[in-house]
Each structure stands twice: as structure tokens, then as C-alpha cells.
Write a protein that holds these residues in place. Structure first.
Motif, PDB file in Angstrom:
ATOM      1  N   LYS A 136     -49.779  21.245-100.622  1.00 44.45           N
ATOM      2  CA  LYS A 136     -49.475  20.414 -99.453  1.00 44.45           C
ATOM      3  C   LYS A 136     -50.748  20.088 -98.687  1.00 44.45           C
ATOM      4  N   HIS A 137     -51.613  21.081 -98.497  1.00 44.22           N
ATOM      5  CA  HIS A 137     -52.872  20.851 -97.776  1.00 44.22           C
ATOM      6  C   HIS A 137     -53.759  19.867 -98.545  1.00 44.22           C
TER       7      HIS A 137
ATOM      8  N   GLN B 209     -53.131  16.101 -98.390  1.00 44.69           N
ATOM      9  CA  GLN B 209     -53.503  15.382 -97.174  1.00 44.69           C
ATOM     10  C   GLN B 209     -54.939  14.864 -97.209  1.00 44.69           C
TER      11      GLN B 209
ATOM     12  N   THR C 109     -53.556  28.330 -92.945  1.00 47.17           N
ATOM     13  CA  THR C 109     -53.270  27.183 -92.080  1.00 47.17           C
ATOM     14  C   THR C 109     -54.115  25.992 -92.513  1.00 47.17           C
ATOM     15  N   PHE C 110     -53.671  24.796 -92.154  1.00 45.92           N
ATOM     16  CA  PHE C 110     -54.427  23.604 -92.545  1.00 45.92           C
ATOM     17  C   PHE C 110     -55.799  23.578 -91.891  1.00 45.92           C
TER      18      PHE C 110
ATOM     19  N   PHE D 100     -58.008  25.944 -93.756  1.00 44.99           N
ATOM     20  CA  PHE D 100     -58.243  25.343 -95.072  1.00 44.99           C
ATOM     21  C   PHE D 100     -59.286  24.236 -94.970  1.00 44.99           C
TER      22      PHE D 100
END
Length: 233
Positions: free
Chosen positions: A20-21, A24, A103-104, A107
Motif C-alpha cells: 500500500k505504501h 503511493q 507508518t507511511f 516508510f
């Protein structure tokens, strides 16, 4: 060229979060997913991997043992729920050490570190695949901004105010650096504190320029250049 990432983790939820990260970020792709180090070794022997996200505690062979057995390991970011492995990881010259759940924001800091180590500016990587957009950091987030929607940019010491049609974004950035990114994309420096989008210029005089409903001053040293640029639009 995309930055190819290999995710090695025996926890499906941890893999999904990393996927997911990565999704983006333009220019990054998940080249493969492995649930153990043995599978990862097979992939690394047959594919080019730029960045390895590697869990430490796994069955059969740990992530640290895998790294020690690789002759030329790719850049590696370790992921684990256990702080006690941090020193061992840095002894192996890893890019970073991420604690789960990742966490994004944390990351993204690791990705920034990876790019710096490879002499790749973050802004050029993020904007290169979509030149009509730029990414601006405000607080803990990176905002994707459509260049056509930027009305003007104002310098405020160490920060800039990017005024768009929808909102205002405040970012810790130098106006001169942003000006370089916007070069050739329809923007004009009119003052030491202002860059405007020529799409939104509705009127101008010898000393002022109107963008939207805002009047901005034209700097003395910019007057000739501004008049020349606008008269030829």
C-alpha cells in the motif's frame, strides 16, 4: 526506469501494508513478494532488485543471515517488530531499520534515505513520471499538486506558500529551488518573493500583476523580463 522492490516477510498483513505504501509512490514497483529468505535468494539470483524490504525473524533463514550470505546484496531496508536487532542491521550497512507496524511517514523517510544514497533527488523521482504534477511536503504528508491549479507561490523565509485554486499549501522549501522545478512549465518569477502561473494572469501594470483576485508587486529588477514575457504571451 522504475525502482524495483522485493518484499520479504512471512506476515501477510505486513506485506500488504508495504504494498500500500509503495503504491503511493510513482516510479516504484513491487517486483516480487517472498514469504521466506530461501524464496528471496532464488529471486535475487535471477532478477535485478534495486531495493529490498526484508523482515528479520522468519522460518528457516533469518533476514540477517540472508544478508550475510549475499555476495552483492541490493540496498536493504530491514523491517521487524523487535528493536534489539537494530545494531546488527546497521553493521550490515542497511539503508534503514523500520519497526512494525510501519507508518507511511516513517516508510517515506526510509525511501528518502535510499534516494539520497543513490544520488537521486526526491522531487525529481516523484515528478519525473508525471511532469504536469509536483509533490510538496506539508506537515507529515506529500501533496500531489496539479501545476495548472497553482495560481502563485510566495516565499516566507524558509517556507513557501503555494496558492492553488482549491487551497493553500505551506511547505519548507526554497523558492529558488521550486523555480528550477517549474522552469519551462509556464511559470514566471516576478519578484524575489513571488512566482506566478501565467495561466492565471488577468492584468498587469508597470508595478503590479493581477492573478485571480490578488494583486502582486513586480520587483524593480524583474520589470523588463516580466513585461517582455507577458507581452509575448
Amino acid at each position: 526506469m522504475n525502482i524495483r522492490c522485493l518484499l520479504v516477510d512471512d506476515e501477510p498483513l505486513a506485506v500488504q501494508l508495504l504494498q500500500k505504501h509503495i503504491a503511493q509512490l510513482p516510479f516504484f514497483e513491487v517486483a516480487g513478494v517472498c514469504s521466506n529468505a530461501v524464496q528471496a535468494l532464488e529471486v535475487l539470483n535471477h532478477q535485478t532488485i534495486d531495493l529490498l524490504f526484508l523482515d528479520i525473524r522468519m522460518p528457516q533463514l533469518s533476514g540477517l543471515e540472508l544478508l550475510k550470505n549475499l555476495h552483492r546484496p541490493p540496498r536493504t531496508i530491514l523491517t521487524t517488530a523487535y528493536r534489539e536487532y537494530a545494531l546488527d542491521g546497521f553493521d550490515l550497512d542497511v539503508v534503514d531499520y523500520l519497526l512494525k507496524p510501519v507508518t507511511f511517514d516513517r516508510f517515506f523517510k526510509s525511501v528518502e534515505r535510499y534516494l539520497r544514497m543513490n544520488n537521486q533527488p526526491l522531487t525529481s523521482v516523484l515528478s519525473s513520471s508525471e511532469p504536469q504534477f509536483i509533490y510538496l511536503k506539508s506537515g507529515y504528508k506529500y501533496f500531489k499538486v496539479d501545476l495548472r491549479h497553482i495560481v502563485y507561490v510566495e516565499s516566507r523565509k524558509d517556507y513557501i506558500r503555494v496558492v492553488t485554486k482549491e487551497k493553500v499549501i505551506v511547505s519548507k522549501y526554497r523558492l529558488s529551488d521550486l523555480e528550477k522545478e517549474l522552469e519551462g512549465k509556464g511559470f514566471l518569477r516576478i519578484h524575489r518573493s513571488h512566482v506566478v502561473n501565467l495561466l492565471h494572469v488577468s492584468a498587469f501594470s508597470a508595478s503590479e500583476l493581477e492573478v485571480g483576485e490578488t494583486m502582486l508587486p513586480i520587483g524593480e529588477s524583474y520589470k523588463v523580463m516580466v513585461e517582455k514575457a507577458l507581452r509575448h504571451k
